[in-house]
Motif scaffolding. Structure first.
Motif, PDB file in Angstrom:
ATOM      1  N   SER A  35       0.831  -1.206   0.000  1.00 27.00           N
ATOM      2  CA  SER A  35       0.000   0.000   0.000  1.00 27.00           C
ATOM      3  C   SER A  35       0.870   1.262   0.000  1.00 27.00           C
ATOM      4  O   SER A  35       0.618   2.204  -0.755  1.00 27.00           O
ATOM      5  N   ARG A  36       1.886   1.274   0.839  1.00 21.67           N
ATOM      6  CA  ARG A  36       2.761   2.457   0.905  1.00 21.67           C
ATOM      7  C   ARG A  36       3.596   2.616  -0.360  1.00 21.67           C
ATOM      8  O   ARG A  36       3.842   3.738  -0.795  1.00 21.67           O
ATOM      9  N   SER A  38       2.591   1.832  -3.344  1.00 25.39           N
ATOM     10  CA  SER A  38       1.633   2.385  -4.300  1.00 25.39           C
ATOM     11  C   SER A  38       1.428   3.881  -4.055  1.00 25.39           C
ATOM     12  O   SER A  38       1.419   4.676  -5.000  1.00 25.39           O
ATOM     13  N   ARG A  39       1.246   4.259  -2.807  1.00 28.58           N
ATOM     14  CA  ARG A  39       1.075   5.683  -2.486  1.00 28.58           C
ATOM     15  C   ARG A  39       2.305   6.495  -2.862  1.00 28.58           C
ATOM     16  O   ARG A  39       2.190   7.620  -3.355  1.00 28.58           O
TER      17      ARG A  39
END
Length: 143
Positions: A35-36, A38-39
């Motif tokens: 997730s991080r 991707s961010r």
């Protein structure tokens, strides 16, 4: 690197409480890292790196990278801990773990996934390339 040990089904099942604890950490951290990452990519694409060194943007990006690197090391530590008790993570997103074993005299992988009460599957090749076969099929054909 830890040498792979051949384990029996009983030995694997005895290790499952510890395996489950480690795998829960792996699954959680793996999802957080993905997730991080991707961010971070979205953040970079919206604002390409500036030419001025030391900008607040660049400091934030570097901090994000450093935190990701720290957590990737932690993930590797969990994977090493799992290897130390004979497991090999084959799918960190779903918590699938393989254990080297034997069926007859042939090497196989016992396969366990987070949420399963005990080892119930095996496969002959890499888990992502071969189907998980119920252990009851192995005992029926080898008996």
């Amino acid at each position: 690197m830890v040498a792979r040990r051949i384990l029996t089904m009983e030995q694997v099942n005895d290790r499952l409480p510890l395996v489950e604890a480690i795998v829960r950490d792996i699954v959680s951290l793996h999802a957080d890292i993905a997730s991080r990452r991707s961010r971070l990519e979205i953040f970079r694409s919206r604002r390409p790196a500036s030419s001025g060194m030391g900008s607040a943007y660049e400091e934030e990006v570097q901090q994000m990278k450093d935190e990701l690197l720290r957590d990737e090391r932690r993930l590797n530590d969990y994977t090493d801990e799992l290897a130390g008790i004979g497991g090999q993570i084959s799918d960190p997103a779903h918590g699938r773990v393989d254990f080297l074993s034997e069926l007859g005299h042939d090497p196989v992988w016992l396969c366990w996934q987070l949420g399963e009460a005990r080892v119930m599957y095996w496969h002959a090749g890499p888990c992502d390339e071969s189907e998980r076969i119920p252990i009851c099929h192995a005992t029926e054909t080898s008996g």
